[in-house]
Design an enzyme around this catalytic site. Structure first.
Site, mmCIF file in Angstrom:
data_model
loop_
_atom_site.group_PDB
_atom_site.id
_atom_site.type_symbol
_atom_site.label_atom_id
_atom_site.label_comp_id
_atom_site.label_asym_id
_atom_site.label_seq_id
_atom_site.Cartn_x
_atom_site.Cartn_y
_atom_site.Cartn_z
ATOM 1 C CG ASN A 79 4.947 -11.845 -3.136
ATOM 2 O OD1 ASN A 79 3.732 -12.011 -3.184
ATOM 3 N ND2 ASN A 79 5.598 -11.130 -4.035
ATOM 4 N NE ARG A 98 -4.720 -18.023 -8.859
ATOM 5 C CZ ARG A 98 -4.439 -18.752 -7.785
ATOM 6 N NH1 ARG A 98 -5.319 -18.832 -6.814
ATOM 7 N NH2 ARG A 98 -3.296 -19.403 -7.696
ATOM 8 N NE ARG A 113 0.135 -23.896 -3.769
ATOM 9 C CZ ARG A 113 1.197 -24.169 -4.541
ATOM 10 N NH1 ARG A 113 1.924 -23.172 -5.012
ATOM 11 N NH2 ARG A 113 1.490 -25.404 -4.839
ATOM 12 C CG HIS A 126 -2.568 -22.790 -15.256
ATOM 13 N ND1 HIS A 126 -2.207 -21.642 -15.908
ATOM 14 C CD2 HIS A 126 -2.464 -22.502 -13.935
ATOM 15 C CE1 HIS A 126 -1.888 -20.706 -15.032
ATOM 16 N NE2 HIS A 126 -2.030 -21.201 -13.826
ATOM 17 C CE1 TYR A 148 -0.492 -10.107 -10.914
ATOM 18 C CE2 TYR A 148 -2.880 -10.268 -10.744
ATOM 19 C CZ TYR A 148 -1.634 -10.294 -10.153
ATOM 20 O OH TYR A 148 -1.517 -10.498 -8.814
#
Length: 524
Positions: free
Chosen positions: A66, A396, A426, A456, A489
């Site tokens: 990170n 993604r 990214r 998105h 997630y």
């Protein structure tokens, strides 16, 4: 004159409005500092003994990753603002240079703490569990002999040393690569004696190597690649004496700048930018804390960095490369037990998801509920002879996505497949370009969203002929279409055939792939 109740209320309201000035910087938290403090809380998890030991190590490594990205993107952005005179003070009222000063102080403090946790807490705890990291000083004769053989067969054939002299200027080093700076004594075969050399280490080499069990006692033993290179550095410089050998690592600006004006083909433009990411402007230098001051200053000068951007580390650089440790240690008790996600009763025993979705909307809560129904829905759509069209956004997905394979299958079967691929996800840009190429070759229609915006949204629309009517089915999600991420997630998925929702999704795809004014939507 006495005020009426309404006048009195009005006066109090105006006083309250005066008291709360929303333009005041006191009401705002700087986003970069907030982001850093979040990562400080990630680091704290490495100290929490309620977590299994290898999970604690993972938190430490996630922190490392990170902070890398923080410097590559956020610090790099602030530095660019200052370099090009585009400083913009945000709602918090802090000037970009002051933010950089605060970031430097916080990051140095946190990284020092990270290495204390690694050296003083995690390594001793791993050792108690029989997981050892062997330093050079602790190698026995058999281990030294094995390291020598490993170096000669696996390492030395693929690395190159670069002596620094007028014909060999300081090399262009790749972002986040491991390198060594070596101080030398003596002259080489050509009479050169510059005294310095750089040894870049290829990414293909593992950073930790497990020693054979037969040459070790009591548990599993690992050795750092950097320790091996330190021990055999003179093998790269025959006849010369290595006076010092020190690791260093440079972090560069990795944010891609795509100026939309004049770009005719965004995919082609992005391919050119991807190469430059590896060699962007330097934003941070990491060295081992035993590196002499003169060599540290030499490196700072080469990369045009200041002392505030220098990190002296008490241990191996790029701890994130230890992430593969868990795969080399068969100790399930040191991990969290694997969790098996559930499946709603309404689809648990059905083989026809179209019928199940017609009966009711299906809301899935990942990762506690499985992402498999979403994958199965797309696979059924690809194989169903009655499905005419599939439209999907991809942000993604993963390098070998089963979802993309299903879209390829559908396109090859003659269905109308449209994929809206966000190339600017990214660090997934190159992968997304490859996915786009694969879908193009299969006959799908591929578009890249809208210039100046990032697509998105996570949406899928399926058009199916049922008797004399066309029925639409949709999937809407808060996460990415990434099977592995869906196990980690927290996100929602909605599978629906609601006519208004599906019509809204249809209109959204029209906006993304075509042109026209914004249209009214009912439920989304």
């Amino acid at each position: 004159m006495t005020k009426t109740p309404s006048e009195h209320h009005s006066t109090k309201s105006s006083q309250a409005d005066e008291a709360i000035n929303l333009d005041s910087p006191n009401y705002y938290i700087n986003r970069e500092i907030s982001h850093l403090l979040f990562n400080a809380r990630v680091l704290e998890q490495a100290l929490d003994e309620r977590h299994p030991l290898l999970a604690r190590l993972e938190f430490l490594l996630i922190f490392s990753s990170n902070i890398d990205e923080f410097y590559e993107i956020r610090v790099a952005g602030l530095k660019q603002q200052i370099t090009y005179g585009r400083e913009a003070t945000g709602s918090d009222g802090i000037h970009p240079q002051e933010i950089l000063n605060q970031i430097s102080a916080l990051c140095h403090e946190m990284v020092d703490k990270q290495y204390r946790i690694f050296n003083e807490t995690l390594l001793p705890s791993l050792k108690k569990e029989g997981i050892h990291f062997q330093r050079r000083q602790g190698w026995g004769e058999k281990q030294q002999a094995w390291v020598k053989r490993y170096m000669r067969s696996e390492v030395l054939p693929v690395i190159s040393s670069i002596g620094l002299d007028p014909t060999h200027p300081f090399p262009q080093l790749v972002n986040k690569s491991l390198n060594f700076i070596v101080s030398l004594e003596g002259k080489d075969a050509f009479g050169r004696d510059s005294g310095l050399a750089i040894v870049p280490i290829p990414r293909s080499l593992p950073r930790i190597i497990r020693m054979p069990d037969e040459i070790c006692d009591n548990g599993v033993h690992f050795v750092f690649l950097s320790s091996m290179i330190h021990d055999h550095i003179e093998d790269l410089f025959p006849g010369m004496v290595a006076k010092g050998c020190y690791q260093f690592r440079i972090t560069r600006n990795a944010d891609l700048e795509l100026v939309s004006d004049g770009v005719e083909d965004i995919a082609h433009a992005l391919k050119g930018e991807l190469h430059s990411r590896r060699f962007g402007t330097a934003v941070r230098l990491e060295i081992t804390d035993n590196c002499p001051e003169e060599l540290a200053n030499f490196l700072l000068k080469q990369f045009d960095l200041t002392q505030e951007e220098l990190f002296k580390l008490n241990g191996p650089l790029n701890l994130n490369r230890l992430m593969g440790l868990s795969d080399q240690v068969n100790r399930p008790e040191l991990h969290y037990q694997p969790y098996t996600p559930g499946v709603p009763d309404c689809i648990k025993n059905t083989s026809n998801l179209f019928e199940a979705i017609q009966q009711q909307d299906i809301l899935l809560h990942h990762p506690y509920q499985s992402f498999t129904p979403v994958v199965d829905f797309l696979r059924q759509s690809a194989q169903d002879a009655n499905v005419l069209a599939i439209k999907q956004t991809l942000y993604r997905t993963g390098s070998s996505s089963v979802l993309v394979e299903a879209l390829v299958e559908a396109a090859r079967a003659g269905k109308e497949v449209t994929a809206v691929i966000e190339l600017r996800a990214r660090f997934d840009e190159e992968e997304n370009l490859q996915l786009a190429s694969k879908l193009h070759e299969a006959g799908a229609v591929v578009v890249y969203g809208v210039i100046g915006h990032k697509t998105h949204a996570k949406m899928m629309l399926v058009v199916r002929r049922e008797g004399k009517v066309l029925r639409r089915y949709a999937h809407l999600g808060t996460g990415n279409y990434h099977v592995k991420n869906a196990r980690h997630y927290t996100d929602y998925s909605l599978l629906t055939s609601d006519a208004d929702l599906c019509n809204d999704v249809h209109k959204m795809f029209q906006q993304l792939t075509g042109m026209g004014k914004a249209v009214r939507i009912k439920k989304m």
